[in-house]
Every structure is written in C-alpha cells, then in structure tokens.
Design a protein around this motif. Structure first.
Motif, PDB file in Angstrom:
ATOM      1  N   ARG A   1       8.129   5.796  21.252  1.00 53.59           N
ATOM      2  CA  ARG A   1       6.813   5.165  21.338  1.00 53.59           C
ATOM      3  C   ARG A   1       5.763   6.082  20.721  1.00 53.59           C
ATOM      4  O   ARG A   1       5.697   7.267  21.037  1.00 53.59           O
ATOM      5  N   GLY A   2       4.929   5.517  19.864  1.00 55.29           N
ATOM      6  CA  GLY A   2       3.876   6.327  19.272  1.00 55.29           C
ATOM      7  C   GLY A   2       3.428   5.770  17.941  1.00 55.29           C
ATOM      8  O   GLY A   2       3.870   4.708  17.505  1.00 55.29           O
ATOM      9  N   ALA A   3       2.554   6.521  17.279  1.00 57.34           N
ATOM     10  CA  ALA A   3       2.006   6.116  15.987  1.00 57.34           C
ATOM     11  C   ALA A   3       2.616   6.976  14.890  1.00 57.34           C
ATOM     12  O   ALA A   3       3.083   8.093  15.131  1.00 57.34           O
ATOM     13  N   PHE A   4       2.603   6.443  13.682  1.00 55.97           N
ATOM     14  CA  PHE A   4       3.142   7.177  12.544  1.00 55.97           C
ATOM     15  C   PHE A   4       2.611   6.556  11.258  1.00 55.97           C
ATOM     16  O   PHE A   4       2.052   5.462  11.262  1.00 55.97           O
ATOM     17  N   HIS A   5       2.789   7.279  10.158  1.00 50.94           N
ATOM     18  CA  HIS A   5       2.441   6.760   8.845  1.00 50.94           C
ATOM     19  C   HIS A   5       3.722   6.431   8.089  1.00 50.94           C
ATOM     20  O   HIS A   5       4.668   7.220   8.100  1.00 50.94           O
ATOM     21  N   GLN A   6       3.744   5.277   7.462  1.00 50.79           N
ATOM     22  CA  GLN A   6       4.884   4.862   6.651  1.00 50.79           C
ATOM     23  C   GLN A   6       4.449   4.866   5.184  1.00 50.79           C
ATOM     24  O   GLN A   6       3.469   4.229   4.828  1.00 50.79           O
ATOM     25  N   GLU A   7       5.200   5.596   4.363  1.00 52.17           N
ATOM     26  CA  GLU A   7       4.768   5.850   2.991  1.00 52.17           C
ATOM     27  C   GLU A   7       5.853   5.445   1.989  1.00 52.17           C
ATOM     28  O   GLU A   7       7.047   5.667   2.217  1.00 52.17           O
ATOM     29  N   ILE A   8       5.433   4.863   0.884  1.00 55.69           N
ATOM     30  CA  ILE A   8       6.345   4.564  -0.213  1.00 55.69           C
ATOM     31  C   ILE A   8       6.541   5.840  -1.018  1.00 55.69           C
ATOM     32  O   ILE A   8       5.557   6.462  -1.435  1.00 55.69           O
ATOM     33  N   PRO A   9       7.783   6.269  -1.257  1.00 57.91           N
ATOM     34  CA  PRO A   9       7.998   7.513  -2.022  1.00 57.91           C
ATOM     35  C   PRO A   9       7.582   7.356  -3.478  1.00 57.91           C
ATOM     36  O   PRO A   9       7.465   6.244  -3.989  1.00 57.91           O
ATOM     37  N   ASP A  10       7.379   8.484  -4.142  1.00 58.18           N
ATOM     38  CA  ASP A  10       6.952   8.455  -5.540  1.00 58.18           C
ATOM     39  C   ASP A  10       7.988   7.786  -6.427  1.00 58.18           C
ATOM     40  O   ASP A  10       7.644   7.052  -7.355  1.00 58.18           O
ATOM     41  N   ASP A  11       9.264   8.065  -6.160  1.00 60.26           N
ATOM     42  CA  ASP A  11      10.322   7.385  -6.911  1.00 60.26           C
ATOM     43  C   ASP A  11      10.596   6.041  -6.229  1.00 60.26           C
ATOM     44  O   ASP A  11      11.609   5.837  -5.584  1.00 60.26           O
ATOM     45  N   PHE A  12       9.633   5.137  -6.376  1.00 64.69           N
ATOM     46  CA  PHE A  12       9.624   3.870  -5.635  1.00 64.69           C
ATOM     47  C   PHE A  12      10.954   3.133  -5.740  1.00 64.69           C
ATOM     48  O   PHE A  12      11.534   3.022  -6.822  1.00 64.69           O
ATOM     49  N   SER A  13      11.410   2.658  -4.614  1.00 65.23           N
ATOM     50  CA  SER A  13      12.563   1.764  -4.578  1.00 65.23           C
ATOM     51  C   SER A  13      12.391   0.821  -3.397  1.00 65.23           C
ATOM     52  O   SER A  13      11.717   1.147  -2.420  1.00 65.23           O
ATOM     53  N   ASP A  14      12.961  -0.347  -3.510  1.00 62.07           N
ATOM     54  CA  ASP A  14      12.904  -1.284  -2.394  1.00 62.07           C
ATOM     55  C   ASP A  14      13.611  -0.676  -1.193  1.00 62.07           C
ATOM     56  O   ASP A  14      14.522   0.145  -1.335  1.00 62.07           O
ATOM     57  N   TRP A  15      13.185  -1.085  -0.014  1.00 63.46           N
ATOM     58  CA  TRP A  15      13.759  -0.532   1.224  1.00 63.46           C
ATOM     59  C   TRP A  15      14.283  -1.681   2.071  1.00 63.46           C
ATOM     60  O   TRP A  15      13.520  -2.523   2.540  1.00 63.46           O
ATOM     61  N   LYS A  16      15.609  -1.720   2.232  1.00 64.80           N
ATOM     62  CA  LYS A  16      16.230  -2.723   3.081  1.00 64.80           C
ATOM     63  C   LYS A  16      16.663  -2.025   4.364  1.00 64.80           C
ATOM     64  O   LYS A  16      17.317  -0.973   4.326  1.00 64.80           O
ATOM     65  N   VAL A  17      16.291  -2.597   5.512  1.00 64.39           N
ATOM     66  CA  VAL A  17      16.427  -1.851   6.763  1.00 64.39           C
ATOM     67  C   VAL A  17      16.799  -2.771   7.928  1.00 64.39           C
ATOM     68  O   VAL A  17      16.446  -3.953   7.941  1.00 64.39           O
ATOM     69  N   LEU A  18      17.521  -2.204   8.874  1.00 63.88           N
ATOM     70  CA  LEU A  18      17.840  -2.851  10.141  1.00 63.88           C
ATOM     71  C   LEU A  18      17.092  -2.107  11.232  1.00 63.88           C
ATOM     72  O   LEU A  18      17.223  -0.891  11.370  1.00 63.88           O
ATOM     73  N   VAL A  19      16.272  -2.828  11.999  1.00 62.59           N
ATOM     74  CA  VAL A  19      15.466  -2.223  13.060  1.00 62.59           C
ATOM     75  C   VAL A  19      15.824  -2.889  14.384  1.00 62.59           C
ATOM     76  O   VAL A  19      15.766  -4.118  14.506  1.00 62.59           O
ATOM     77  N   LEU A  20      16.178  -2.092  15.377  1.00 61.92           N
ATOM     78  CA  LEU A  20      16.539  -2.587  16.698  1.00 61.92           C
ATOM     79  C   LEU A  20      15.527  -2.064  17.713  1.00 61.92           C
ATOM     80  O   LEU A  20      15.466  -0.855  17.963  1.00 61.92           O
ATOM     81  N   TYR A  21      14.718  -2.943  18.270  1.00 60.75           N
ATOM     82  CA  TYR A  21      13.763  -2.549  19.309  1.00 60.75           C
ATOM     83  C   TYR A  21      14.466  -2.590  20.661  1.00 60.75           C
ATOM     84  O   TYR A  21      15.116  -3.589  21.008  1.00 60.75           O
ATOM     85  N   LEU A  22      14.309  -1.528  21.444  1.00 61.87           N
ATOM     86  CA  LEU A  22      15.016  -1.418  22.717  1.00 61.87           C
ATOM     87  C   LEU A  22      14.029  -1.144  23.840  1.00 61.87           C
ATOM     88  O   LEU A  22      13.378  -0.098  23.869  1.00 61.87           O
TER      89      LEU A  22
ATOM     90  N   ALA B   1       0.842  -1.198   0.000  1.00 60.15           N
ATOM     91  CA  ALA B   1       0.000   0.000   0.000  1.00 60.15           C
ATOM     92  C   ALA B   1       0.879   1.251   0.000  1.00 60.15           C
ATOM     93  O   ALA B   1       1.984   1.254   0.546  1.00 60.15           O
ATOM     94  N   LYS B   2       0.366   2.312  -0.610  1.00 57.26           N
ATOM     95  CA  LYS B   2       1.113   3.567  -0.684  1.00 57.26           C
ATOM     96  C   LYS B   2       1.461   4.094   0.697  1.00 57.26           C
ATOM     97  O   LYS B   2       2.570   4.564   0.951  1.00 57.26           O
ATOM     98  N   ILE B   3       0.506   4.031   1.619  1.00 52.77           N
ATOM     99  CA  ILE B   3       0.725   4.543   2.969  1.00 52.77           C
ATOM    100  C   ILE B   3      -0.009   3.660   3.969  1.00 52.77           C
ATOM    101  O   ILE B   3      -1.125   3.212   3.711  1.00 52.77           O
ATOM    102  N   ILE B   4       0.647   3.375   5.097  1.00 51.32           N
ATOM    103  CA  ILE B   4       0.044   2.551   6.145  1.00 51.32           C
ATOM    104  C   ILE B   4       0.240   3.217   7.498  1.00 51.32           C
ATOM    105  O   ILE B   4       1.193   3.963   7.709  1.00 51.32           O
ATOM    106  N   GLN B   5      -0.695   2.960   8.403  1.00 54.11           N
ATOM    107  CA  GLN B   5      -0.593   3.474   9.772  1.00 54.11           C
ATOM    108  C   GLN B   5      -0.002   2.397  10.662  1.00 54.11           C
ATOM    109  O   GLN B   5      -0.447   1.248  10.646  1.00 54.11           O
ATOM    110  N   LEU B   6       1.008   2.777  11.440  1.00 54.63           N
ATOM    111  CA  LEU B   6       1.680   1.846  12.339  1.00 54.63           C
ATOM    112  C   LEU B   6       1.830   2.505  13.709  1.00 54.63           C
ATOM    113  O   LEU B   6       1.766   3.727  13.841  1.00 54.63           O
TER     114      LEU B   6
END
Length: 294
Positions: free
Chosen positions: A74-95, A33-38
């Motif tokens: 801590r909180g809510a946010f929207h995550q959006e795919i940019p118009d110049d779409f590209s795959d997103w590879k990411v490292l996420v560390l929950y603390l 989806a173009k944008i999601i709420q998380l």
C-alpha cells in the motif's frame, strides 16, 4: 490517481476477472505521459509479460521486466516509461488482507516462520520467479479471454498454487515475512505511512486509504503522534524537502515541485514566500552567494 479504482472502473481497457472480491487485471499499459503518480490502498502482485516500466518511490527505482515479480505494498509511487520505450503487457493481482489471511492459514503448515528476515520497509519489493511460478501465473492468462471457461473453484486453485509457489521459494522469505505480518493483524503505524509518502500529492483521505483507516481514525492517530494536523505537518515536511533540494541539487523548480508533492509551482512559491519572504529561485540564488536567510 488511485490505480485500483482506475483498473476496476475501466474493464474495456484493463481486462479483468474477479475472484472472491479480489481484482485481477491483464492488459497492455495505455500510459502516454512520461511519468505519472499513482497510489493503491491494496497490496498487489505484478508480473511483466513483455516490455517494461520503471517504478520510482522516493529516491529509489525498479525496472519491471520479465525476470522478476514485484510486490507493491500500500502506498504511492511514480510509474515511468523508460527511454527505450516499449509496450508493457502486465498481469496485476490485487490482494485484500482478509483473503490473504484465509489463503495463508490454509497453507500455514507448509511455511516456516523460523529465521524470517527483518521486514524491509521499502514499498516496492521484488521477488524471484522460477519456472514453477512462471508456469503458474501464465496458466491464469487464458481465462481473461474466456472468464466462464472454468468454475471459480478451479481458477482459485490455480491462483492459490501461484501464491503458494511464491511463498515457498527460499529466495522469497521477505514476501513471506510481510504476509505473515498481515496475518498477525499488524496495523502499520501512521508515522510509517506518512514518512514514506509525504512527498506525493495526496489528499488526507488518500493517506487514510493507504493506512487502511477511516478518515476520523487517521486524523485522531495522526494528531496523537505528531501533535499537529496532517495539513500543517505535510506543508512543513514538503517545504523542508524542497529547501534541501534547492540547496543541494541542480533540479529545476518544476522538478522540485513534483518531487516534493506540491500541487504546482505557484503553490510551492506561495509556501516559500510565506516562510522565507523569497521565491524558490531567489532563495537558491542567495544560498549560492552565501547569504544567510533567517
């Protein structure tokens, strides 16, 4: 959606490691989806390895790319795919707070609490990455494919080195100030959580999660501060924001519904009619014509 639970419950999609009950994920984002709420009830450090994503909170946005690291509080946010779409590879560390306190105390003699900045209330905070920090987080990556290659103690040492390098960097004092607040057992006020997140479609239990309180404690503190129930307050705040947007923007009714945290257009329309005896569309038209609405 609770991003922490999504990550934790889908190890086949989000390659993960666990260290002392801290969840670390390394993956290519499957978002369609173009944008999601998380939302997340844990702080997280995010490092982009390739591609990019846009994070939005309220009226502000951040483009996540390889140049900067990001702390998501801590909180809510929207995550959006940019118009110049590209795959997103990411490292996420929950603390989690307890572990952050433990690591901070271990290194406290190396951190100066003098001249720390006033805390930035933004939920999303970018921080500087230098070569030491980049090398530190990249050194974690091989162990996601070979999780038993090293004992936990060695992997933990690599993670601590990463966190130390972030906090010791002179440009990252805002991050140090925030973690120092956690170590001091600071409890984020209910009003701060609510004012920053009311325009997201979250359940009361999810607001309580973000506030790091049980539902009963959350309700008690909320009603003491606001002198009303969470449900009534949320409806009033969302309606107030929607009313403002209808009068001052050209956004569609659907976009306003999304921006204000209503479940759907029919939900917002019902609330509007109860308040003004008008649909959002009719309300906007009468305002444009200068008709007073009592």
């Amino acid at each position: 959606m609770n991003i922490y639970e999504i990550h934790k419950s889908n190890p086949d999609i989000f390659t993960q490691l666990s260290l002392r009950n801290q969840l670390f994920c390394y993956y290519e984002c499957p978002q369609k989806a173009k944008i999601i709420q998380l939302y997340s009830k844990h702080n997280q450090l995010t490092f982009t390895l390739s591609g990019k994503r846009i994070f939005r909170h309220g009226n502000k946005k951040w483009t996540l790319s390889q140049e900067q690291g990001f702390l998501l509080k801590r909180g809510a946010f929207h995550q959006e795919i940019p118009d110049d779409f590209s795959d997103w590879k990411v490292l996420v560390l929950y603390l989690k707070d307890d572990y952050l306190k433990q690591v901070f105390e271990e290194f406290r003699p190396h951190f100066s609490s003098v001249n720390l900045p006033e805390l930035d209330m933004e939920m999303i905070q970018e921080f500087t990455i230098d070569e030491k920090i980049k090398n530190s987080y990249k050194s974690l990556l091989p162990y996601f494919s070979k999780p038993h290659l090293l004992p936990d103690s060695i992997f933990e040492g690599k993670f601590k080195e990463l966190l130390f390098n972030i906090l010791i960097h002179p440009d990252n004092k805002q991050i140090l100030a925030y973690i120092n607040q956690i170590v001091d057992n600071y409890s984020i006020p209910i009003w701060e959580i609510m004012e920053a997140n009311y325009f997201y479609d979250l359940k009361i239990s999810e607001f309580a999660d973000i506030a790091n309180r049980s539902i009963s404690t959350f309700r008690r503190e909320f009603e003491k501060h606001y002198q009303t129930t969470p449900g009534k307050w949320l409806t009033a705040k969302r309606l107030e924001k929607a009313t403002l947007l209808l009068q001052t923007s050209n956004k569609t009714i659907s976009a306003i519904t999304f921006d204000c945290g209503f479940k759907n257009v029919s939900h917002m329309s019902r609330i509007f009619k109860e308040k003004y005896q008008l649909s959002p569309t009719d309300f906007r038209e009468q305002k444009k014509q200068g008709i007073d609405i009592i």
